[in-house]
Scaffold this motif. Structure first.
Motif, mmCIF file in Angstrom:
data_model
loop_
_atom_site.group_PDB
_atom_site.id
_atom_site.type_symbol
_atom_site.label_atom_id
_atom_site.label_comp_id
_atom_site.label_asym_id
_atom_site.label_seq_id
_atom_site.Cartn_x
_atom_site.Cartn_y
_atom_site.Cartn_z
ATOM 1 N N ILE A 1 0.854 -1.199 0.000
ATOM 2 C CA ILE A 1 0.000 0.000 0.000
ATOM 3 C C ILE A 1 0.884 1.240 0.000
ATOM 4 C CG2 ILE A 1 -1.709 1.324 1.328
ATOM 5 C CD1 ILE A 1 -2.657 -1.325 2.536
ATOM 6 N N GLY A 2 0.579 2.187 -0.873
ATOM 7 C CA GLY A 2 1.297 3.458 -0.898
ATOM 8 C C GLY A 2 0.449 4.570 -0.309
ATOM 9 N N VAL B 1 -5.895 -1.633 9.804
ATOM 10 C CA VAL B 1 -6.650 -2.875 9.563
ATOM 11 C C VAL B 1 -6.004 -3.637 8.397
ATOM 12 C CG1 VAL B 1 -8.886 -3.839 8.858
ATOM 13 C CG2 VAL B 1 -8.807 -1.919 10.483
ATOM 14 N N TYR B 2 -5.635 -2.898 7.354
ATOM 15 C CA TYR B 2 -4.973 -3.549 6.214
ATOM 16 C C TYR B 2 -3.648 -4.186 6.635
ATOM 17 C CZ TYR B 2 -8.371 -2.173 2.763
ATOM 18 O OH TYR B 2 -9.531 -2.073 2.049
ATOM 19 N N GLU B 3 -2.914 -3.484 7.501
ATOM 20 C CA GLU B 3 -1.650 -4.070 7.983
ATOM 21 C C GLU B 3 -1.924 -5.364 8.743
ATOM 22 O OE1 GLU B 3 1.768 -0.992 8.696
ATOM 23 O OE2 GLU B 3 -0.057 -0.219 9.667
ATOM 24 N N LYS C 1 3.822 1.932 2.769
ATOM 25 C CA LYS C 1 5.002 2.674 2.398
ATOM 26 C C LYS C 1 4.591 4.085 1.987
ATOM 27 C CE LYS C 1 8.489 2.413 -1.108
ATOM 28 N NZ LYS C 1 9.280 1.636 -1.988
ATOM 29 N N GLU C 2 5.376 5.072 2.398
ATOM 30 C CA GLU C 2 5.078 6.437 1.958
ATOM 31 C C GLU C 2 5.522 6.592 0.503
ATOM 32 O OE1 GLU C 2 5.521 10.175 4.532
ATOM 33 O OE2 GLU C 2 7.213 10.293 3.126
ATOM 34 N N ILE C 3 4.697 7.229 -0.294
ATOM 35 C CA ILE C 3 5.074 7.527 -1.680
ATOM 36 C C ILE C 3 4.899 9.018 -1.920
ATOM 37 C CG2 ILE C 3 4.507 5.255 -2.634
ATOM 38 C CD1 ILE C 3 1.880 6.748 -3.689
ATOM 39 N N CYS D 1 -9.678 -5.631 -2.285
ATOM 40 C CA CYS D 1 -9.200 -4.875 -1.109
ATOM 41 C C CYS D 1 -10.385 -4.321 -0.326
ATOM 42 C CB CYS D 1 -8.322 -3.697 -1.534
ATOM 43 S SG CYS D 1 -6.710 -4.174 -2.137
ATOM 44 N N ALA D 2 -11.355 -3.790 -1.042
ATOM 45 C CA ALA D 2 -12.528 -3.213 -0.383
ATOM 46 C C ALA D 2 -13.329 -4.293 0.328
ATOM 47 C CB ALA D 2 -13.403 -2.509 -1.421
ATOM 48 N N HIS D 3 -13.509 -5.410 -0.343
ATOM 49 C CA HIS D 3 -14.306 -6.510 0.210
ATOM 50 C C HIS D 3 -13.657 -7.084 1.478
ATOM 51 C CE1 HIS D 3 -17.164 -9.784 0.142
ATOM 52 N NE2 HIS D 3 -16.184 -10.667 0.206
ATOM 53 N N MET D 4 -12.334 -7.234 1.467
ATOM 54 C CA MET D 4 -11.642 -7.797 2.629
ATOM 55 C C MET D 4 -11.748 -6.862 3.838
ATOM 56 S SD MET D 4 -10.783 -10.696 1.611
ATOM 57 C CE MET D 4 -9.499 -11.511 2.568
ATOM 58 N N PHE D 5 -11.852 -5.586 3.584
ATOM 59 C CA PHE D 5 -12.004 -4.615 4.677
ATOM 60 C C PHE D 5 -13.416 -4.685 5.254
ATOM 61 C CE2 PHE D 5 -12.991 -0.341 6.286
ATOM 62 C CZ PHE D 5 -11.923 -0.117 7.134
ATOM 63 N N GLN D 6 -14.379 -4.876 4.349
ATOM 64 C CA GLN D 6 -15.779 -4.850 4.787
ATOM 65 C C GLN D 6 -16.142 -6.165 5.468
ATOM 66 O OE1 GLN D 6 -17.697 -3.751 1.086
ATOM 67 N NE2 GLN D 6 -17.562 -1.578 1.563
#
Ligand code: GLN
Length: 454
Positions: A241-242, A267-269, A276-278, A449-454
């Motif tokens: 993730i950036g 939550v994603y972590e 990572k910062e971009i 990504c959205a589904h895994m969060f929800q």
């Protein structure tokens, strides 16, 4: 239950509740019930497709044959198109049931839905606040359970920002993934239609019904579509993730919105992603460049509304000049007139190099920023908007403050990338959206990504 029962359920809710929200411009009850009846026959005969019999609301920018398509404007208050947009044709072929046409900023110009000829739409979470724009009616209707899903269009954030403000899910596909044929043009090189629904899964199902090449739209992408529901449960281990530092450093970013988004990223972590910062170095140039390019394209697209062929015509014109001038002065609202003025100015011979050409150069820099970022990360995450929904009237007297609301969404359109907004928490009891940006044609990845969060 049958499609007729389902359709009646939503029509009754619209009838009972939409006075409060003003999310529909036109409700097509009779047509909806006829479509539902036909869908029930298909279902009974085993000829159904996945969305046969499912109600949908369409932004009033999609041309619907025989049904007023106003684009939120007095100019088109009397316009009944003789044909359907490709998206509407696709829905008809798949047996969806159209409940009606949703409220929007006039010609999709706005971030609050206050620029509608039919009056402001209200946010169901707090009717003193805006639902976001320009697809505010679609977002409000989904949030208030007046429809299971809706269509929107996104030129600079108009699917994602109202989705964020109303606590729903919205996806702006890669430019060209969904046909623009019959979608009234605002800024043709940026416009893209897409799905708005309650969950990522519903959004994926609706994208399946909308995506695809269309030979009536020369910019539509001739690449195969996917089943966007097929990859909805993939683990996120190793997902890179950036986080664009320029976005999180934006002066106007509400600190509580930033916190809420940071929590979501945690939550994603916890799901195995790395962060990572971009850098998206051209971010501060995005708003000025967008507000040159979009009005430039709008000024040419809107020249077709001349009071001659269709749309509003003034009474008793004395000559042709008077017909054009008064029809347009009466038919277009203040924000649309402002954009036409800006657009005509930046395209004029004396100022083209100073504004329009410069803006196009910035557009390339923005695209290059994203390309470089996607060499390092899989998805970019940020807030969808710097603030939660604001009060109706709060920003309407100051267009520049209003334009500043688009800071996180317009880069995606300038680059043609897919972007999504999903609900990730609340601030002051109003929803906050997390924006997910993907590389070209990475809709499936975003939806997963959205589904895994929800
Ligand atoms: N708020 C932006 C504008 O007014 C974006 C609108 C849109 O995406 N249609 O141009």
């Amino acid at each position: 239950f049958s499609s007729v029962e389902l359709t009646e359920h939503y029509l009754q809710r619209i009838d009972r509740l939409d006075e409060r929200f003003n999310s529909f411009i036109t409700v097509t009850a009779e047509q909806a019930l006829a479509q539902a009846k036909a869908a029930d026959t298909l279902l009974a005969n085993g000829n159904a497709q996945p969305l046969t019999g499912v109600p949908i609301a369409n932004k009033d920018i999609f041309c619907t044959e025989g049904v007023r398509t106003s684009c939120g404007s007095k100019m088109l208050d009397n316009f009944k198109p003789p044909y359907n947009a490709t998206v509407i044709e696709q829905f008809n072929q798949q047996g969806l049931v159209s409940l009606g046409k949703t409220n929007m900023d006039e010609f999709a110009m706005g971030s609050s839905n206050e620029n509608s000829y039919y009056g402001a739409c209200k946010n169901p979470w707090d009717t003193r606040t805006i639902p976001g724009g320009s697809s505010g009616g679609s977002a409000a209707a989904v949030a208030a359970l007046l429809t299971p899903a809706a269509t929107g269009t996104d030129t600079g954030g108009s699917i994602r920002q109202p989705a964020a403000m109303c606590g729903i899910t919205g996806l702006k596909p890669t430019y060209g993934r969904v046909s623009r044929f019959g979608m009234i043009a605002y800024a043709s090189s940026l416009d893209q239609g897409g799905p708005m629904a309650r969950t990522a899964e519903d959004t994926a199902i609706l994208l399946n019904a909308m995506a695809g090449v269309d030979y009536k739209d020369s910019t539509s992408l001739d690449v195969p579509t996917e089943d966007y529901t097929a990859n909805l449960n993939q683990p996120l281990t190793g997902l890179r993730i950036g986080l664009p530092k320029e976005y999180f450093d934006t002066a106007g970013l509400n600190p509580e919105v930033a916190d809420t988004v940071q929590q979501a990223i945690k939550v994603y972590e916890s799901l195995g992603a790395t962060v990572k910062e971009i850098s998206l170095g051209s971010t501060e140039l995005a708003i000025p460049a967008y507000y040159v390019i979009a009005p430039a394209e709008a000024s040419t697209n809107l020249s077709r509304f001349d009071g001659v062929r269709y749309g509003h015509r003034c009474d008793n014109p004395v000559d042709l000049e008077d017909l054009y001038t008064r029809s347009r002065a009466e038919g277009f609202g203040a924000e649309v007139q402002r954009r036409i003025l800006i657009g005509s100015y930046v395209l004029s011979a004396g100022f083209y190099d100073a504004y329009y050409r410069k803006a196009q150069q910035i557009r390339r820099l923005i695209k290059d920023d994203f390309t470089a970022a996607f060499n390092e990360v899989d998805v970019i995450m940020s807030p969808t908007a710097p603030n939660p929904a604001f009060k109706i009237g709060e920003k309407s007297s100051d267009p520049v403050t209003m334009y500043a609301e688009d800071i996180f969404t317009i880069g995606v359109n300038m680059a043609g990338l897919p972007g999504m907004s999903i609900p990730c928490g609340t601030v002051n009891d109003l929803p906050v959206g997390l924006q997910l940006i993907g590389n070209y044609l990475d809709e499936s990845k975003l939806l997963n990504c959205a589904h895994m969060f929800q």
